[in-house]
Structures are given as structure tokens and as C-alpha cells.
Design a protein around this motif. Structure first.
Motif, mmCIF file in Angstrom:
data_model
loop_
_atom_site.group_PDB
_atom_site.id
_atom_site.type_symbol
_atom_site.label_atom_id
_atom_site.label_comp_id
_atom_site.label_asym_id
_atom_site.label_seq_id
_atom_site.Cartn_x
_atom_site.Cartn_y
_atom_site.Cartn_z
ATOM 1 N N THR A 93 35.540 -25.233 -0.903
ATOM 2 C CA THR A 93 36.472 -25.594 0.118
ATOM 3 C C THR A 93 35.921 -25.622 1.500
ATOM 4 N N LYS A 94 36.569 -26.118 2.627
ATOM 5 C CA LYS A 94 35.893 -26.341 3.821
ATOM 6 C C LYS A 94 35.186 -24.908 4.315
ATOM 7 N N ASN A 95 35.820 -23.702 3.922
ATOM 8 C CA ASN A 95 35.049 -22.424 4.342
ATOM 9 C C ASN A 95 34.812 -21.552 3.345
ATOM 10 N N LYS A 96 34.876 -21.806 2.027
ATOM 11 C CA LYS A 96 34.765 -20.887 1.086
ATOM 12 C C LYS A 96 33.859 -21.428 -0.039
ATOM 13 N N ALA A 97 33.118 -20.622 -0.985
ATOM 14 C CA ALA A 97 32.770 -21.051 -2.230
ATOM 15 C C ALA A 97 33.324 -20.280 -3.307
ATOM 16 N N TRP A 98 33.938 -21.042 -4.537
ATOM 17 C CA TRP A 98 34.366 -20.146 -5.319
ATOM 18 C C TRP A 98 33.576 -20.300 -6.576
ATOM 19 N N THR A 99 33.142 -19.233 -7.358
ATOM 20 C CA THR A 99 32.381 -19.567 -8.661
ATOM 21 C C THR A 99 33.100 -19.775 -9.643
ATOM 22 N N LEU A 100 32.516 -20.818 -10.248
ATOM 23 C CA LEU A 100 33.444 -21.063 -11.589
ATOM 24 C C LEU A 100 32.512 -21.203 -12.785
ATOM 25 N N PRO A 101 32.724 -20.952 -14.072
ATOM 26 C CA PRO A 101 31.730 -20.978 -15.125
ATOM 27 C C PRO A 101 31.080 -22.382 -15.151
ATOM 28 N N SER A 102 29.914 -22.198 -15.480
ATOM 29 C CA SER A 102 28.879 -23.446 -15.375
ATOM 30 C C SER A 102 29.097 -24.326 -16.428
ATOM 31 N N PRO A 103 29.229 -25.714 -16.136
ATOM 32 C CA PRO A 103 29.532 -26.632 -17.281
ATOM 33 C C PRO A 103 28.037 -26.890 -17.715
ATOM 34 N N PHE A 104 26.795 -26.460 -17.177
ATOM 35 C CA PHE A 104 25.608 -26.878 -17.700
ATOM 36 C C PHE A 104 25.019 -25.703 -18.300
ATOM 37 N N ASP A 105 23.834 -25.938 -18.994
ATOM 38 C CA ASP A 105 23.334 -25.006 -19.907
ATOM 39 C C ASP A 105 21.466 -25.102 -19.601
ATOM 40 N N ASN A 106 21.207 -24.440 -18.361
ATOM 41 C CA ASN A 106 19.753 -24.583 -18.137
ATOM 42 C C ASN A 106 18.814 -23.643 -18.601
ATOM 43 N N LYS A 107 19.379 -23.060 -19.654
ATOM 44 C CA LYS A 107 18.431 -21.922 -20.290
ATOM 45 C C LYS A 107 17.345 -22.537 -20.815
ATOM 46 N N GLY A 108 16.051 -22.262 -20.465
ATOM 47 C CA GLY A 108 14.897 -22.732 -21.127
ATOM 48 C C GLY A 108 14.515 -23.932 -20.246
ATOM 49 N N ASN A 109 15.013 -24.326 -19.023
ATOM 50 C CA ASN A 109 14.617 -25.319 -18.235
ATOM 51 C C ASN A 109 13.902 -24.937 -17.229
ATOM 52 N N TYR A 110 13.341 -25.882 -16.352
ATOM 53 C CA TYR A 110 12.402 -25.644 -15.019
ATOM 54 C C TYR A 110 12.939 -26.261 -13.917
ATOM 55 N N VAL A 111 12.662 -25.612 -12.908
ATOM 56 C CA VAL A 111 12.744 -26.221 -11.753
ATOM 57 C C VAL A 111 11.300 -26.878 -11.329
ATOM 58 N N ILE A 112 11.290 -28.402 -11.061
ATOM 59 C CA ILE A 112 9.722 -28.812 -10.903
ATOM 60 C C ILE A 112 10.076 -29.730 -9.777
ATOM 61 N N SER A 113 9.028 -30.347 -9.297
ATOM 62 C CA SER A 113 8.774 -31.715 -8.413
ATOM 63 C C SER A 113 8.510 -32.592 -9.599
ATOM 64 N N LEU A 114 9.399 -33.717 -9.593
ATOM 65 C CA LEU A 114 9.012 -34.828 -10.618
ATOM 66 C C LEU A 114 7.891 -35.551 -10.201
ATOM 67 N N SER A 115 7.928 -35.848 -8.816
ATOM 68 C CA SER A 115 6.509 -36.321 -8.386
ATOM 69 C C SER A 115 5.383 -35.838 -8.711
ATOM 70 N N GLN A 116 5.179 -34.368 -8.771
ATOM 71 C CA GLN A 116 4.072 -33.697 -9.166
ATOM 72 C C GLN A 116 3.803 -33.995 -10.730
ATOM 73 N N LEU A 117 4.933 -33.912 -11.585
ATOM 74 C CA LEU A 117 4.871 -34.054 -12.917
ATOM 75 C C LEU A 117 4.157 -35.672 -13.255
ATOM 76 N N VAL A 118 4.849 -36.480 -12.616
ATOM 77 C CA VAL A 118 4.226 -37.920 -13.122
ATOM 78 C C VAL A 118 2.853 -37.858 -12.564
ATOM 79 N N ARG A 119 2.199 -37.412 -11.520
ATOM 80 C CA ARG A 119 0.793 -37.596 -11.106
ATOM 81 C C ARG A 119 0.051 -36.942 -12.335
#
Ligand code: FAD
Length: 312
Positions: A93-119
Motif C-alpha cells: 500500500t502507499k506506506n506499508k508492505a504486507w507479506t503474503l505467501p509467495s505464489p512462486f517456487d524459486n527453490k533450486g533457482n538462481y539469480v543471474i544476469s541473462l546478458s552474461q549467460l548469453v555471452r
């Protein structure tokens, strides 16, 4: 159409676009050739000055496809080093962040730069014998006398505003292919051309495509605020309830944070500016504190397909 004025090169397969799709296709073709003890000539055209220069993505990376394509990537120097360490979903909301259950499942995933990966993928492709040509935009589809797609041509350079040829004029090059594979990404110009000319949506009874705009910045943030592998998605403010979209915050390594806002382009309010919404979003108390003291390293924007088959 073929032109006598242009230089021509012939390949078995001409691939347009050195994104993950085009490079994966090139690598797979060469692997299949090796397995069958045969060879096909494969080239990849990329309009960016270097591979990766025009690739813009979040990116939380799901490695299943790469596991199939290059099973040993974990033993190699692939630029995939930051596993997802936490996965949060906030309703703002404008001043608050409410935590909700995540609809995503990112277990086993990675945070990457896709530009670096395609290189990295481009080097792998070249090692297998693929010819990769950055700095060449395919601007025209070539058809043979039977109206069958027969390759692509790059555009002429050195043309004055009035259409006349300057001294520096150089005609485009024809890349003729037994097979032409368009991997231009979302809303590619040649792909749209083929889809329209060959009435592919109508003949395949496809629905019209829907799009979103993604605006992204890479920041270098203060050490104490940086949590490698942390993933946060938000919905809600500053977008209203009638506007589909949300934000992402992905912590890479080296104190880098990828932050972006995706806004579906069917928004009802014609005065809505996705860029200004992104600026507002960065002022939210939960986001602003993260960015304070940091510096923007890169920024860009890219369309995304919202429709079609999406794997979860
Ligand atoms: C802001 C944003 C965040 C995203 N976040 C994620 C995420 O976290 N996880 C995820 O899995 N996906 C994410 N995506 C989606 C992901 O980026 C795309 O699905 C992926 O990049 C598609 O790959 P592609 O190879 O089809 O196309 P692209 O990555 O778009 O690559 C196409 C390539 O073709 C080149 N090209 C295009 N036309 C021509 C031409 N005529 N001649 C020569 N070269 C040409 C382009 O320069 C580009 O290099 C995100 C996308 C955006 C925009």
C-alpha cells in the motif's frame, strides 16, 4: 527477394537473434550433428554490437533447460553463481508492505544476469562451430521464386535522409538458409512480418498476443543491505487494482541489485506512464531504504509476452 547487388552467404540454418532461444537452438543443432556424425553450417545474427548487449531480463533463472542442454554447466565457468536464498512476496500500500505467501517456487533457482549467460552460451556455440555475427540486424526476409522463406538480409548502410546513397553506402548481406529460424524475442520485427503475411494467427486459430513493458535498473547498494540470492516480488501500489503488473527485486553478487517494474500494456488509464510509476515505486518506504546510498549502474526497458504457454 534475392538481389544481384548484395553479397550472399549460404548456410544450412540461419538463426536470427543471439538470445537464450537462438543460442540454445544453435548449440542443440551442433550437438545433434556430432551425435549423428554429420555437420550442418549454422550461423546466428545478432543486432546488438556484442552478444548480450540487447538482452534485458530480471533474472531469476530456472536451470532445467540448461541442465538438458549443457548437463555439465555446474562444473564449468557458467555465470550462474548465486542460488536463490530467500523468496518473498509483498502486497504494497502507499506506506506499508504486507507479506503474503509467495505464489512462486524459486527453490533450486538462481539469480543471474541473462546478458552474461548469453555471452557464455555464445562461446559454447562457437566452440561447437557455430558462426555468431554480432552487429548485424536482419531487416528483410528473403523469399524464393515459390514464396518459400529462403533466408534473411541485413540492411543497407550509408543511406542519406532523402534516400540517396552516400559515399559510405554498403549494400546489406544476404544470408541464405535451407532453414531460417527467427529467435528475435518478444515482438520481433521479422517475426511479426511473417505472422502477418502468412496469417499465422488466423490459420493456427491463435489468440492475439498480450504484452507488458518491463523497466529495469541495476543498482550497486550498500554492503549491509545486500543479501545475495534474495528475491522479492511485489504487487499493489503504485499500480491500481485495474492495472496488471508488479515489481521485482533480485540481489545478485558484488552488491548488485536488479530492480524493476512490469506493467501490462492493457492498462485502462491512458495517462498512466509505466516509467513514472517505476519512479514512484522506488520512493516506497520499504524500497527507498534499500536504495539510499546506492548508485544506478545500468537501466533499460523491454517488452514481454504476457500470453501464450507459460511454464510454472
Ligand atoms: C524486465 C524483464 C524481466 C524478466 N525477468 C525474467 C526472470 O526473472 N526469469 C525468466 O525466466 N524470464 C524473465 N524475463 C523473460 C525473459 O527475459 C525472456 O523470456 C527471454 O529473454 C526470451 O529469450 P529469447 O531468446 O526468446 O529473446 P531475447 O532474450 O529477447 O533475445 C532476442 C535476441 O535477438 C536479437 N534480435 C532481435 N531481432 C533481431 C534482428 N532482426 N536481427 C538480429 N538480431 C535480432 C536481440 O537483440 C536479442 O539479443 C524477463 C523479461 C523482462 C523484459
Amino acid at each position: 527477394w534475392f538481389s544481384a547487388e548484395r553479397e550472399a552467404m549460404s548456410y544450412d540454418v540461419v538463426i536470427v537473434g543471439a538470445g537464450p532461444a537462438g543460442l540454445a537452438a544453435a548449440i542443440r543443432l551442433k550437438q545433434l550433428c556430432r551425435a549423428a556424425d554429420t555437420d550442418l553450417s549454422v550461423c546466428v545474427l545478432e543486432k546488438g554490437a556484442e552478444v548480450g548487449a540487447h538482452v534485458l531480463s530480471g533474472n531469476v533463472f530456472e536451470p532445467r533447460a540448461l541442465d538438458e542442454l549443457i548437463p555439465k554447466w555446474r562444473q564449468e565457468d557458467a555465470p550462474i553463481r548465486v542460488p536463490v536464498s530467500s523468496d518473498k512476496f509483498w502486497m504494497l500500500t502507499k506506506n506499508k508492505a504486507w507479506t503474503l505467501p509467495s505464489p512462486f517456487d524459486n527453490k533450486g533457482n538462481y539469480v543471474i544476469s541473462l546478458s552474461q549467460l548469453v555471452r557464455w552460451m555464445s562461446v559454447k556455440a562457437e566452440e561447437l562451430g557455430v558462426e555468431v555475427y554480432p552487429g548485424f540486424a536482419a531487416s528483410e526476409i528473403l523469399y524464393d521464386e515459390n514464396q518459400i522463406v529462403a533466408g534473411v538480409a541485413t540492411n543497407d548502410v550509408g543511406i542519406a535522409k532523402d534516400g540517396s546513397k552516400r559515399e559510405t553506402f554498403q549494400p546489406g548481406v544476404e544470408l541464405r538458409g535451407r532453414i531460417t529460424l527467427l529467435a528475435e524475442g518478444c515482438r520481433g520485427s521479422l517475426s511479426e512480418n511473417i505472422i502477418t503475411n502468412h496469417k499465422l494467427r488466423e490459420s493456427g486459430q491463435g489468440q492475439h498476443q498480450t504484452y507488458a513493458l518491463g523497466i529495469k535498473e541495476v543498482w550497486e547498494i550498500e554492503e549491509g543491505k545486500h543479501k545475495p540470492g534474495s528475491v522479492v516480488h511485489t504487487v499493489g501500489w503504485p499500480l491500481d487494482m485495474k492495472t496488471y503488473g508488479g515489481s521485482f527485486l533480485y540481489h545478485l553478487d558484488d552488491r548488485q541489485l536488479a530492480i524493476g517494474l512490469v506493467v501490462a500494456l492493457n492498462y485502462r488509464n491512458p495517462f498512466l506512464s509505466p516509467y513514472d510509476e517505476f519512479q514512484k515505486f522506488k520512493q516506497h518506504p520499504a524500497i527507498r531504504t534499500l536504495l539510499e546510498g546506492g548508485t544506478v549502474l545500468q537501466y533499460g526497458a523491454r517488452t514481454l509476452n504476457e500470453g501464450g504457454f507459460q511454464v510454472r
